[in-house]
Design a protein around this motif. Structure first.
Motif, PDB file in Angstrom:
ATOM      1  N   THR A  78       0.829  -1.212   0.000  1.00 27.33           N
ATOM      2  CA  THR A  78       0.000   0.000   0.000  1.00 27.33           C
ATOM      3  C   THR A  78       0.860   1.258   0.000  1.00 27.33           C
ATOM      4  O   THR A  78       0.545   2.239  -0.677  1.00 27.33           O
ATOM      5  CB  THR A  78      -0.928   0.007   1.227  1.00 27.33           C
ATOM      6  OG1 THR A  78      -1.686  -1.199   1.258  1.00 27.33           O
ATOM      7  CG2 THR A  78      -1.872   1.190   1.183  1.00 27.33           C
TER       8      THR A  78
ATOM      9  N   PRO B 277      -0.420   3.147  -3.274  1.00 23.84           N
ATOM     10  CA  PRO B 277      -1.683   3.310  -2.542  1.00 23.84           C
ATOM     11  C   PRO B 277      -2.913   3.431  -3.430  1.00 23.84           C
ATOM     12  O   PRO B 277      -4.029   3.097  -3.011  1.00 23.84           O
ATOM     13  CB  PRO B 277      -1.460   4.601  -1.741  1.00 23.84           C
ATOM     14  CG  PRO B 277      -0.406   5.337  -2.507  1.00 23.84           C
ATOM     15  CD  PRO B 277       0.487   4.291  -3.093  1.00 23.84           C
TER      16      PRO B 277
ATOM     17  N   LEU C 180      -6.460   0.536  -2.940  1.00 28.33           N
ATOM     18  CA  LEU C 180      -5.790  -0.340  -1.983  1.00 28.33           C
ATOM     19  C   LEU C 180      -5.670   0.320  -0.615  1.00 28.33           C
ATOM     20  O   LEU C 180      -5.824  -0.339   0.415  1.00 28.33           O
ATOM     21  CB  LEU C 180      -4.401  -0.724  -2.509  1.00 28.33           C
ATOM     22  CG  LEU C 180      -3.531  -1.595  -1.597  1.00 28.33           C
ATOM     23  CD1 LEU C 180      -4.237  -2.883  -1.242  1.00 28.33           C
ATOM     24  CD2 LEU C 180      -2.190  -1.883  -2.267  1.00 28.33           C
ATOM     25  N   TRP C 181      -5.412   1.622  -0.577  1.00 27.25           N
ATOM     26  CA  TRP C 181      -5.230   2.288   0.709  1.00 27.25           C
ATOM     27  C   TRP C 181      -6.529   2.315   1.512  1.00 27.25           C
ATOM     28  O   TRP C 181      -6.496   2.383   2.750  1.00 27.25           O
ATOM     29  CB  TRP C 181      -4.659   3.690   0.530  1.00 27.25           C
ATOM     30  CG  TRP C 181      -5.607   4.732   0.005  1.00 27.25           C
ATOM     31  CD1 TRP C 181      -5.808   5.084  -1.289  1.00 27.25           C
ATOM     32  CD2 TRP C 181      -6.454   5.577   0.794  1.00 27.25           C
ATOM     33  NE1 TRP C 181      -6.741   6.082  -1.385  1.00 27.25           N
ATOM     34  CE2 TRP C 181      -7.146   6.412  -0.117  1.00 27.25           C
ATOM     35  CE3 TRP C 181      -6.705   5.720   2.154  1.00 27.25           C
ATOM     36  CZ2 TRP C 181      -8.075   7.369   0.303  1.00 27.25           C
ATOM     37  CZ3 TRP C 181      -7.621   6.665   2.574  1.00 27.25           C
ATOM     38  CH2 TRP C 181      -8.305   7.472   1.659  1.00 27.25           C
TER      39      TRP C 181
ATOM     40  N   THR D 117      -6.579  -1.075   3.381  1.00 23.25           N
ATOM     41  CA  THR D 117      -5.576  -1.076   4.448  1.00 23.25           C
ATOM     42  C   THR D 117      -5.987  -0.172   5.599  1.00 23.25           C
ATOM     43  O   THR D 117      -5.804  -0.518   6.776  1.00 23.25           O
ATOM     44  CB  THR D 117      -4.216  -0.631   3.886  1.00 23.25           C
ATOM     45  OG1 THR D 117      -3.879  -1.450   2.754  1.00 23.25           O
ATOM     46  CG2 THR D 117      -3.127  -0.762   4.934  1.00 23.25           C
TER      47      THR D 117
END
Length: 289
Positions: free
Chosen positions: A145, A149, A163-164, A167
């Motif tokens: 990430t 990100p 993706l961030w 996470t």
């Protein structure tokens, strides 16, 4: 049955480090079922030479538990969820980085998170043991990430998300539960996340921490591989003036074989071991002997 075993052996031998890590975790879980599971109580009872203890007197006498704890799990749900996330996060990480870097990150983040757990419980005046690969998996996910990100991830029933976002949700859940359910595990998770972030930032500045693990592994591989390389050196010394044709012939044969191996390994990396034909699998087994 033998074909299934052969396929499993082939997947382990020619698969990537992600598959090997999953195999190691599953193998340790099966061992724990045989030796550490109390069937009457219905729970695991890991000894302090396997699980990581927060007691300094225990931990200092068994420092190897900084690593062993990261390969054992406390139940089917625990290992099942962790292996799914490990496979997911590892594939993201390997999009940008190497197999050796993945292994190095897994090992180093496990050690760092273990130290954070011991230190945290010492200052909180708490005592407990932990097992599980969650901290190392969190490090891999946060590392991927940190580097990318904005990568798009398609989730079932939700669609595309960054993706961030994924996470961040996981990190927030850990922060919310740190003083309630399983504080030791959540401390380790957050420590693993921090290490994954620091790993990428150092890597971007030219410092590859995974080389620590790679150099140690290479040392032992070379140490125990010397006996195998000695005969080849002796044969090479016995050559007086090898004729050019045999030498060229051997080089060409070796290049063709290596080229075929590389093509098959590339095929595995793209589509998995199961996509290989029967002839390709047999060729890999013969080439690996």
């Amino acid at each position: 049955m033998s074909s299934i075993i052969d396929d499993l052996k082939g997947q382990y031998k020619f698969g990537g480090i992600t598959q090997k890590l999953i195999y190691w975790n599953v193998a340790c879980f099966l061992v724990s079922l045989l030796f550490f599971y109390q069937f009457k109580v219905g729970a695991f009872d890991f000894p302090n030479w396997v699980a990581l203890s927060s007691e300094p007197s225990v931990f200092l006498m068994k420092p190897w538990t900084l690593l062993t704890y990261a390969f054992f799990h406390d139940g089917f749900g625990h290992i099942f969820f962790n292996m799914i996330v490990l496979n997911f996060s590892s594939q993201l990480f390997l999009t940008f980085f190497s197999q050796k870097q993945l292994l190095g990150l897994y090992i180093l983040s496990s050690i760092f998170a273990g130290l954070a757990f011991v230190s945290g419980f010492y200052f909180l005046n708490l005592s407990s043991n932990i097992v599980g690969a969650s901290a190392a998996i969190m490090a891999i996910l946060v590392a991927a990430t940190t580097y990318s990100p904005l990568m798009n991830i398609r989730l079932l029933l939700i669609g595309n998300v960054k993706l961030w976002h994924i996470t961040l949700v996981i990190l927030v859940i850990d922060l919310m539960q740190i003083l309630t359910d399983n504080p030791g595990g959540h401390i380790a998770h957050l420590a693993g996340a921090f290490f994954g972030f620091a790993f990428i930032k150092l890597l971007e500045n030219g410092t590859d921490l995974s080389k620590i693990v790679s150099s140690i592994i290479d040392f032992f591989v070379n140490l125990f591989g010397k006996s195998k390389s000695t005969p080849f050196k002796k044969v090479h010394k016995n050559y007086k003036k090898p004729a050019e044709k045999p030498t060229v012939s051997r080089i060409i044969t070796k290049d063709k074989t290596q080229q075929q191996i590389d093509e098959i390994l590339n095929k595995i990396s793209r589509s998995g071991y199961d996509c290989l034909t029967k002839e390709e699998k047999e060729f890999l087994f013969k080439a690996g002997k």
